[in-house]
Design a protein around this motif. Structure first.
Motif, PDB file in Angstrom:
ATOM      1  N   VAL A 142       0.855  -1.181   0.000  1.00 51.99           N
ATOM      2  CA  VAL A 142       0.000   0.000   0.000  1.00 51.99           C
ATOM      3  C   VAL A 142       0.895   1.236   0.000  1.00 51.99           C
ATOM      4  O   VAL A 142       1.956   1.239   0.633  1.00 51.99           O
ATOM      5  CB  VAL A 142      -0.953   0.005   1.221  1.00 51.99           C
ATOM      6  CG1 VAL A 142      -0.187  -0.008   2.544  1.00 51.99           C
ATOM      7  CG2 VAL A 142      -1.908   1.197   1.180  1.00 51.99           C
ATOM      8  N   VAL A 143       0.483   2.273  -0.727  1.00 49.67           N
ATOM      9  CA  VAL A 143       1.189   3.559  -0.716  1.00 49.67           C
ATOM     10  C   VAL A 143       0.494   4.469   0.291  1.00 49.67           C
ATOM     11  O   VAL A 143      -0.725   4.656   0.240  1.00 49.67           O
ATOM     12  CB  VAL A 143       1.202   4.188  -2.120  1.00 49.67           C
ATOM     13  CG1 VAL A 143       1.651   5.638  -2.065  1.00 49.67           C
ATOM     14  CG2 VAL A 143       2.120   3.391  -3.039  1.00 49.67           C
ATOM     15  N   PHE A 161       5.865   3.456   0.207  1.00 47.69           N
ATOM     16  CA  PHE A 161       5.222   2.146   0.267  1.00 47.69           C
ATOM     17  C   PHE A 161       5.401   1.480   1.629  1.00 47.69           C
ATOM     18  O   PHE A 161       6.425   1.646   2.296  1.00 47.69           O
ATOM     19  CB  PHE A 161       5.872   1.189  -0.742  1.00 47.69           C
ATOM     20  CG  PHE A 161       5.506   1.368  -2.181  1.00 47.69           C
ATOM     21  CD1 PHE A 161       4.674   0.459  -2.818  1.00 47.69           C
ATOM     22  CD2 PHE A 161       6.032   2.417  -2.923  1.00 47.69           C
ATOM     23  CE1 PHE A 161       4.366   0.591  -4.154  1.00 47.69           C
ATOM     24  CE2 PHE A 161       5.735   2.557  -4.264  1.00 47.69           C
ATOM     25  CZ  PHE A 161       4.892   1.635  -4.890  1.00 47.69           C
ATOM     26  N   TYR A 162       4.411   0.664   1.975  1.00 50.17           N
ATOM     27  CA  TYR A 162       4.568  -0.381   2.995  1.00 50.17           C
ATOM     28  C   TYR A 162       4.167  -1.695   2.333  1.00 50.17           C
ATOM     29  O   TYR A 162       3.143  -1.770   1.644  1.00 50.17           O
ATOM     30  CB  TYR A 162       3.677  -0.129   4.210  1.00 50.17           C
ATOM     31  CG  TYR A 162       3.772  -1.261   5.223  1.00 50.17           C
ATOM     32  CD1 TYR A 162       4.762  -1.259   6.190  1.00 50.17           C
ATOM     33  CD2 TYR A 162       2.886  -2.342   5.175  1.00 50.17           C
ATOM     34  CE1 TYR A 162       4.872  -2.306   7.103  1.00 50.17           C
ATOM     35  CE2 TYR A 162       2.990  -3.390   6.079  1.00 50.17           C
ATOM     36  CZ  TYR A 162       3.988  -3.367   7.042  1.00 50.17           C
ATOM     37  OH  TYR A 162       4.101  -4.406   7.933  1.00 50.17           O
ATOM     38  N   LYS A 163       4.975  -2.756   2.536  1.00 50.21           N
ATOM     39  CA  LYS A 163       4.713  -4.055   1.902  1.00 50.21           C
ATOM     40  C   LYS A 163       5.056  -5.171   2.883  1.00 50.21           C
ATOM     41  O   LYS A 163       6.123  -5.161   3.497  1.00 50.21           O
ATOM     42  CB  LYS A 163       5.571  -4.191   0.636  1.00 50.21           C
ATOM     43  CG  LYS A 163       5.477  -5.539  -0.054  1.00 50.21           C
ATOM     44  CD  LYS A 163       6.335  -5.538  -1.322  1.00 50.21           C
ATOM     45  CE  LYS A 163       6.338  -6.898  -1.997  1.00 50.21           C
ATOM     46  NZ  LYS A 163       7.143  -6.882  -3.247  1.00 50.21           N
ATOM     47  N   LYS A 164       4.136  -6.137   3.018  1.00 47.81           N
ATOM     48  CA  LYS A 164       4.403  -7.291   3.896  1.00 47.81           C
ATOM     49  C   LYS A 164       3.833  -8.555   3.256  1.00 47.81           C
ATOM     50  O   LYS A 164       2.659  -8.604   2.886  1.00 47.81           O
ATOM     51  CB  LYS A 164       3.781  -7.106   5.280  1.00 47.81           C
ATOM     52  CG  LYS A 164       4.202  -8.182   6.277  1.00 47.81           C
ATOM     53  CD  LYS A 164       3.426  -8.108   7.578  1.00 47.81           C
ATOM     54  CE  LYS A 164       2.050  -8.715   7.415  1.00 47.81           C
ATOM     55  NZ  LYS A 164       2.102 -10.201   7.198  1.00 47.81           N
ATOM     56  N   PHE A 165       4.673  -9.570   3.164  1.00 44.41           N
ATOM     57  CA  PHE A 165       4.236 -10.846   2.606  1.00 44.41           C
ATOM     58  C   PHE A 165       3.450 -11.648   3.650  1.00 44.41           C
ATOM     59  O   PHE A 165       3.715 -11.562   4.854  1.00 44.41           O
ATOM     60  CB  PHE A 165       5.444 -11.661   2.155  1.00 44.41           C
ATOM     61  CG  PHE A 165       6.111 -11.150   0.911  1.00 44.41           C
ATOM     62  CD1 PHE A 165       5.601 -11.445  -0.344  1.00 44.41           C
ATOM     63  CD2 PHE A 165       7.243 -10.352   1.002  1.00 44.41           C
ATOM     64  CE1 PHE A 165       6.219 -10.974  -1.496  1.00 44.41           C
ATOM     65  CE2 PHE A 165       7.869  -9.868  -0.140  1.00 44.41           C
ATOM     66  CZ  PHE A 165       7.347 -10.184  -1.393  1.00 44.41           C
ATOM     67  N   PRO A 166       2.492 -12.476   3.210  1.00 45.01           N
ATOM     68  CA  PRO A 166       1.759 -13.352   4.146  1.00 45.01           C
ATOM     69  C   PRO A 166       2.726 -14.254   4.917  1.00 45.01           C
ATOM     70  O   PRO A 166       3.725 -14.733   4.380  1.00 45.01           O
ATOM     71  CB  PRO A 166       0.871 -14.179   3.209  1.00 45.01           C
ATOM     72  CG  PRO A 166       0.683 -13.327   2.001  1.00 45.01           C
ATOM     73  CD  PRO A 166       1.987 -12.598   1.821  1.00 45.01           C
ATOM     74  N   GLY A 198      13.901  -2.571   5.896  1.00 44.57           N
ATOM     75  CA  GLY A 198      13.563  -3.797   5.205  1.00 44.57           C
ATOM     76  C   GLY A 198      14.015  -3.771   3.756  1.00 44.57           C
ATOM     77  O   GLY A 198      15.041  -3.190   3.420  1.00 44.57           O
ATOM     78  N   HIS A 199      13.227  -4.404   2.890  1.00 46.81           N
ATOM     79  CA  HIS A 199      13.581  -4.553   1.484  1.00 46.81           C
ATOM     80  C   HIS A 199      13.076  -3.370   0.648  1.00 46.81           C
ATOM     81  O   HIS A 199      12.267  -2.563   1.105  1.00 46.81           O
ATOM     82  CB  HIS A 199      12.963  -5.833   0.919  1.00 46.81           C
ATOM     83  CG  HIS A 199      13.344  -7.079   1.645  1.00 46.81           C
ATOM     84  ND1 HIS A 199      14.650  -7.381   1.977  1.00 46.81           N
ATOM     85  CD2 HIS A 199      12.593  -8.119   2.116  1.00 46.81           C
ATOM     86  CE1 HIS A 199      14.697  -8.544   2.598  1.00 46.81           C
ATOM     87  NE2 HIS A 199      13.460  -9.011   2.702  1.00 46.81           N
ATOM     88  N   ASP A 200      13.550  -3.322  -0.606  1.00 50.00           N
ATOM     89  CA  ASP A 200      12.947  -2.397  -1.563  1.00 50.00           C
ATOM     90  C   ASP A 200      11.951  -3.181  -2.438  1.00 50.00           C
ATOM     91  O   ASP A 200      11.698  -4.377  -2.243  1.00 50.00           O
ATOM     92  CB  ASP A 200      14.010  -1.680  -2.405  1.00 50.00           C
ATOM     93  CG  ASP A 200      14.860  -2.609  -3.265  1.00 50.00           C
ATOM     94  OD1 ASP A 200      14.320  -3.618  -3.774  1.00 50.00           O
ATOM     95  OD2 ASP A 200      16.067  -2.343  -3.441  1.00 50.00           O
ATOM     96  N   PHE A 201      11.380  -2.502  -3.416  1.00 47.25           N
ATOM     97  CA  PHE A 201      10.338  -3.016  -4.294  1.00 47.25           C
ATOM     98  C   PHE A 201      10.767  -4.260  -5.067  1.00 47.25           C
ATOM     99  O   PHE A 201       9.936  -5.110  -5.403  1.00 47.25           O
ATOM    100  CB  PHE A 201       9.992  -1.880  -5.264  1.00 47.25           C
ATOM    101  CG  PHE A 201       8.874  -2.096  -6.232  1.00 47.25           C
ATOM    102  CD1 PHE A 201       7.551  -2.102  -5.813  1.00 47.25           C
ATOM    103  CD2 PHE A 201       9.118  -2.203  -7.601  1.00 47.25           C
ATOM    104  CE1 PHE A 201       6.510  -2.228  -6.723  1.00 47.25           C
ATOM    105  CE2 PHE A 201       8.086  -2.331  -8.519  1.00 47.25           C
ATOM    106  CZ  PHE A 201       6.773  -2.345  -8.069  1.00 47.25           C
TER     107      PHE A 201
END
Length: 360
Positions: A142-143, A161-166, A198-201
């Protein structure tokens, strides 16, 4: 005898006063029992600067004393009130985007070369999509803040961005710079991603349901972090803070391009965007002369389009044919809570109505 005769009168007066006092207390108690709506504008009083775009693609306008049960409302967490922005994986979208958003869009635009403009926010991401193809870079993301161009190609010099894998406890925060593509054809545009925590895109799964290693310095769902965006005299300055994490700062020139030739294309871009034919170069003067404006909220980056269309932006996630209730029931949405935010607008800013006329 006079004193004895007046005694009943005094008692009567006392009873009346007592009854009146009880009546007043009952009225006060009754008033206290009536719940008072806490609007977003009570929590963060800055909505005169924005139009609110909702997760059904509509423009709700200036959101003072406003709420929408599906997309925009307040919650109390302990003693603190938060403003909630919620957006499904699929539904009607705003403008030309493939993605839904519940997001503020600034009513004025400003020009980077002469800018002195600022946006700050403290937030926590509460949910990202439960489904999607892990090989697609934008899936489960999500941005939460942007700078957007109102002119030209309407590209985006900043997306946070914020991004999290299941299955992961921690997600990643990163920011993007999208080139302002040279020429009239914008199909070659691409983003460059920079990790904050954390990681990038570019860190994706090897298979549709296989996830990369969890970031050790990431941010969990429900964990607060803050960002500060300042654009002054053509330079964008970013600051990210979160308790227990290293403060990170970044600087980017918005009026002189780093990517004006093919040789300037970073390896990250070569790996992510060249395979799908996005191989443009940027105008030498980048975003010079274009009106820019802030955005803030939940711009869901997960959608139901097939990854065969675009391996970076088409997530193949569950959308229940656009049924919002079903998406919310099984976690196929983005939700972001904001505790504080502020905006500072320069004197040189002008109306952004043209953007809304084109995109509403």
């Amino acid at each position: 005898m006079k004193n004895i005769k007046s005694l009943p009168l005094l008692l009567s007066l006392g009873v009346l006063l007592s009854l009146n006092s009880c009546s007043n207390k009952a009225k006060e108690a009754s008033k206290e029992q009536v719940p008072q709506t806490v609007y977003a504008s009570n929590v963060i009083p800055f909505f005169n600067h924005w139009n609110l775009i909702l997760g059904d693609g509509s423009n709700a306008g200036i959101a003072n004393n406003y709420e929408h049960e599906d997309f925009f409302y307040t919650v109390k967490d302990g003693e603190e009130d938060w403003v909630v922005y919620k957006s499904p994986n699929a539904g009607d979208t705003h403008g030309t985007s493939n993605n839904t958003r519940s997001e503020l869009a600034q009513l004025k635009k400003w020009y980077p070369a002469t800018a002195d403009d600022k946006l700050t926010a403290t937030l926590k991401v509460m949910n990202v999509s439960a489904t999607g193809d892990a090989r697609v870079a934008s899936t489960h993301a999500v941005v939460v803040g942007q700078i957007h161009s109102a002119d030209g190609h309407e590209n985006e010099p900043l997306k946070i961005f914020y991004k999290k894998f299941p299955g992961h406890t921690k997600g990643s925060v990163f920011w993007h710079y999208e080139i302002n593509t040279a020429g009239d054809d914008n199909t070659g545009r691409w983003d460059y991603s920079t990790a904050v925590w954390g990681h990038d895109f570019s860190v994706v799964g090897s298979e549709a349901d296989t996830y990369p290693e969890e970031p050790t310095e990431g941010i969990a769902l429900g964990e607060e972090f803050s960002y500060e965006i300042v654009v002054k005299d053509g330079i964008m300055n970013l600051k990210f803070t979160s308790e227990g994490h290293e403060t990170k700062t970044f600087t980017k020139n918005l009026i002189v391009s780093e990517y004006a030739t093919t040789a300037d294309m970073p390896k990250q871009t070569q790996d992510l965007f060249l395979p799908i034919g996005q191989d443009g170069v940027e105008r030498e003067q980048a975003y010079t002369g274009e009106g820019l404006f802030f955005k803030l909220g939940a711009y869901n980056q997960t959608n139901g389009k097939s990854p065969d269309v675009n391996k970076n932006w088409c997530s193949g996630a569950e959308t229940h044919d656009g049924d919002i209730k079903k998406q919310y029931e099984d976690g196929n949405y983005a939700e972001v809570w904001f505790k504080t935010a502020s905006i500072s607008v320069s004197d040189g800013a002008v109306s952004n109505q043209g953007y809304f006329t084109k995109n509403d």
